[in-house]
Enzyme design. Structure first.
Site, short mmCIF file in Angstrom:
data_model
loop_
_atom_site.label_atom_id
_atom_site.label_comp_id
_atom_site.label_asym_id
_atom_site.label_seq_id
_atom_site.Cartn_x
_atom_site.Cartn_y
_atom_site.Cartn_z
CG ASP A 131 4.40 7.56 -0.09
OD1 ASP A 131 5.42 8.22 -0.35
OD2 ASP A 131 3.87 6.76 -0.89
CG ASP A 187 -0.43 -5.85 -5.41
OD1 ASP A 187 -1.22 -5.26 -6.17
OD2 ASP A 187 -0.78 -6.36 -4.34
#
Ligand SMILES: O=c1ccn([C@@H]2O[C@H](COP(=O)(O)OP(=O)(O)O[C@H]3O[C@H](CO)[C@@H](O)[C@H](O)[C@H]3O)[C@@H](O)[C@H]2O)c(=O)[nH]1
Ligand SMILES: [Mn+2]
Length: 739
Positions: A146, A452
């Site tokens: 990224d 998450d």
């Protein structure tokens, strides 16, 4: 999934309910609950009989603070009711499933910033898993960048070359640490082993080429000779290329069908990708990266098992994959068909002796997960997923936009083929997800900075189960953080993310309890509510000392029965916590526990508090949230201080102002309180307040040193000390205003 040889198949895992512990916890919980109820009644009664505005304010504050504490306590007990111990028997795996039938496995590694996450570290993580004890041709490693950094791509080109030597070296010498940095840095290697010096020189050569390139921000000139096929990708880095605005880059660095290591054996696939970015599309941080990885891997390999890793979590045990498969291939079809993921704890190396910042996070990563009845939450790294679970509930698989990406499809074309490359590039586009289920019903879920936690939670609500696998030898190891501000910033991001979950329509308190029952709903609520910890922390660290400063008693006197109730609640909670901690596994010491409870308090006064403000600003539309990447760089000065066990306060931050204020207020009040008790000006009414202020002062001990005594870079910046002192005097003065 071909499985098992019937009833005769040997076990792959065992689980045991720890009955003794459960009985002890339940008994304690019953007694403690009664004490909590009495305390709440006491507050309500006091509130009812308040005669002045200030006493109503005090009673109400304590009532609210204790309601939050009580809820958190009840929720935390959900982790203690059914504690389970598990064991795996990977040595039996091949008796249940033959090696040829082992599943293909896709490994996702995320990185997002070459300067905070040095490419050589990412390379080490990748090499450590490429070298798993597993048929290499069944492994594919996908690196998502990224940060859109050509240096990271360059590092991986180097890694692909080095891997041809490294993988056979690991195999032949049966080494355990398969991250070269960890291997060469440890004293467990055998320098006489075959080819040691040669491979070490190769590694160091690679590391210096990568580090040099990073330092200069440029690729080495001698390598760029334009026409090389593999250097073609670098042409994407035009002057217009920025981290937030660039086309997608995809490169196959190793192809299992084509590449061989120096001994002629197969190699895993190694693929570098940097998804397209455009500032007019939200890229959803890591969850977005993972979804891109999911699609690209679906097009290329579509392996049924996926391992997600952060760039700094290297493998520490080459047998981990086989261990995880013990659950994926559980002989019981009911368990097997509902299994979503196998989570390994996050473990860290480089933690100092007493773990001053509680960086091990034992509660989150060691103890709580053993007691979640449907299995642990997802920790973001070190987790093996069944691909299928990311596409709808157990009984109803979603259909994807392109049927080739459905989780039951077997990818047959070569990863290099034109068709595969074209499709892969297409699914990495920044507008690809518009109008699809990605992030809502498919893949990793959007809407929280703790993607998450949120994803694991949503999967479990859909009916999926998970397993916590915690072998003695850590399966994965990450680098510890070395400075307090890094910890607090990380915690602040988590706390914001948790509030996003709490206030969403999927709030664990309602939706979670409804979907998974009370215990699981409470387990998830415990985390989602945890930022509210700042409420009792602020109340208890300010109100009692301010009253003490004025000689006003707000707790029961020594002679009253309620005094004992307070003592019981406080000591009971701390002893319970201590026992829990000491039983959480290897390396648990009293000092580590002490530091752990201190960090809990510090977080309540700093990161939780600030996160609430930031979350509120976002909710009101005043600001937007971002994912501040934790730095994995090591400052030598800082690591030295850390090793010596010295707290690092060397940053200007509002979080340190609130901490400094509390430290000063309590110290001054304690001095005054002790003086008035010694001068017999009070009759036992202030004892609890003195004890409490004393407890805060002992906890704040490192703060005082950092304010006055130290002169290293870890001292509290003068500016912060001054602002804290002014705030503290302001509060003390305000408290004296007659009511
Ligand atoms: O836009 C982003 C931001 C982050 N990351 C990656 O996400 C990972 C975690 O980031 P880090 O800064 O290390 O955050 P931590 O707080 O250390 O990570 C914990 O918390 C995160 C959620 O906030 C989880 O994603 C992680 O798995 C969990 O270890 C790293 O590999 C990053 O490269 C991306 O890929 N894209
Ligand atoms: Mn991290």
């Amino acid at each position: 999934m071909p499985i098992g040889k019937g009833a005769a198949a040997p076990p792959l895992s065992s689980s045991k309910l720890l009955l003794g512990a459960a009985a002890a916890y339940r008994t304690f919980a019953a007694v403690y609950s009664c004490a909590i109820i009495s305390l709440l009644c006491y507050h309500i009664n006091r509130l009812h009989h308040s005669t002045s505005l200030s006493s109503s304010f005090v009673s109400l504050s304590f009532l609210v603070a204790d309601l939050v504490l009580s809820f958190m306590w009840v929720a935390s007990e959900s982790f203690r009711m059914f504690p389970i111990k598990r064991e795996e028997f990977p040595e039996n795996l091949q008796k249940v499933i033959s090696k040829e039938d082992f599943p293909r496995v896709d490994i996702f590694i995320c990185t997002a910033d070459p300067y905070r996450e040095p490419p050589i570290g990412v390379v080490n993580t990748a090499l450590s898993v490429m070298a798993y004890d597993y048929p290499a041709e069944k492994l594919s490693v996908f690196v998502s960048d990224d940060g859109g950094s050509k240096i990271t791509l360059f590092a991986f080109m180097e890694a692909a070359k080095f891997a041809r030597h490294w993988l056979p070296f690991c195999r032949e010498n049966k080494i355990m640490e398969r991250s070269p940095e960890a291997y060469f840095g440890s004293d467990r290697h055998n320098i006489n082993s075959q080819g040691y010096q040669l491979i070490k020189a190769m590694y160091e050569g690679m590391r210096s080429r990568v580090d040099d390139a990073l330092e200069r921000g440029e690729l080495p000139n001698d390598n760029v000779d334009g026409d090389q096929e593999e250097w073609k990708s670098f042409s994407a880095w035009t002057p217009a290329f920025t981290r937030l605005n660039h086309p997608s880059v995809l490169q196959v660095l190793l192809d299992k069908d084509r590449d061989r290591d120096v001994t002629g054996s197969s190699m895993p696939n190694l693929i570098y990708m940097s998804r397209e970015k455009n500032e007019s599309f939200h890229h959803h941080f890591k969850a977005g990266a993972l979804n891109s990885l999911l699609r690209v891997s679906a097009v290329m390999t579509n392996a049924p098992v996926i391992l997600t890793l952060d760039c700094d979590m290297r493998s520490n045990d080459p047998g981990t994959l086989l261990r995880a498969l013990c659950y994926v291939y559980d002989p019981n079809p009911d368990i097997r068909s509902r299994l979503a993921y196998v989570q390994f704890p996050q473990r860290f190396d480089g933690i100092n002796r007493d773990d001053i910042y509680a960086g091990e996070m034992r509660r989150v990563f060691w103890s709580n997960p053993t007691g979640m009845v449907y299995g642990p939450d997802y920790f973001g790294t070190g987790c093996f997923f069944r691909r299928r679970c990311l596409f709808g509930p157990p009984g109803a698989c979603l259909m994807l936009e392109n049927p080739k990406m459905n989780p039951d499809q077997v990818a047959t074309s070569s990863v290099h083929s034109d068709e595969v490359m074209r499709l892969a590039n297409h699914v990495m586009a920044c507008d690809y997800e518009e109008g699809t289920n990605w992030g809502s019903k498919a893949g990793f879920r959007y809407g929280s900075l703790v993607e998450d936690f949120y994803t694991g939670y949503r999967l479990q609500c859909e009916g999926w189960r998970s397993v916590f696998c915690n072998p003695d030898r850590p399966a994965f190891l990450g680098g510890a953080l070395f400075s307090l501000i890094d910890f607090l910033n990380q915690q602040k991001r988590w706390d914001i993310g948790l509030q996003e979950v709490f206030f969403s329509r999927y709030s664990p308190i309602r939706f979670g309890v409804r979907s998974m029952g009370l215990l699981m709903g409470l387990s998830y609520s415990f985390y989602a509510v945890s930022p509210a910890w700042s409420v009792p922390m602020t109340v208890y660290s300010l109100l009692p000392p301010l009253a003490l400063f004025n000689g006003v008693s707000i707790f029961p006197k020594v002679s009253e029965l309620w005094f004992l109730l307070y003592l019981f609640l406080f000591i009971g909670a701390y002893l319970h916590d201590l026992t829990d901690f000491l039983h959480s596994g290897k390396g648990a010491t009293f000092r580590r526990w002490w530091n752990d409870q201190r960090m809990w308090s510090i977080k309540g006064l700093t990161s939780s508090l600030v996160s609430t403000v930031e979350y509120a600003c976002k909710a009101l539309g005043i600001s937007t949230l971002s994912f501040n990447i934790t730095s994995k760089m090591q400052d030598e000065d800082q690591s030295r201080r850390y090793e010596q066990g010295k707290f690092d306060f060397g940053a200007i931050s509002p979080m340190f102002v609130s901490l400094g204020t509390v430290a000063i207020v309590n110290l001054i009040s304690l001095t005054r309180g002790v003086a008035s008790i010694l001068g017999k000006r009070s009759e036992g009414g202030l004892v609890l307040q003195v004890l409490l202020a004393g407890f805060v002062v002992v906890n704040c001990w490192p703060v005082y040193g950092a304010m006055i005594l130290r002169n290293d870079k870890g001292r509290l910046p003068t500016k912060v000390t001054v602002v804290s002192a002014i705030t503290a005097s302001g509060l003390l003065t305000l408290s004296t205003i007659p009511r």
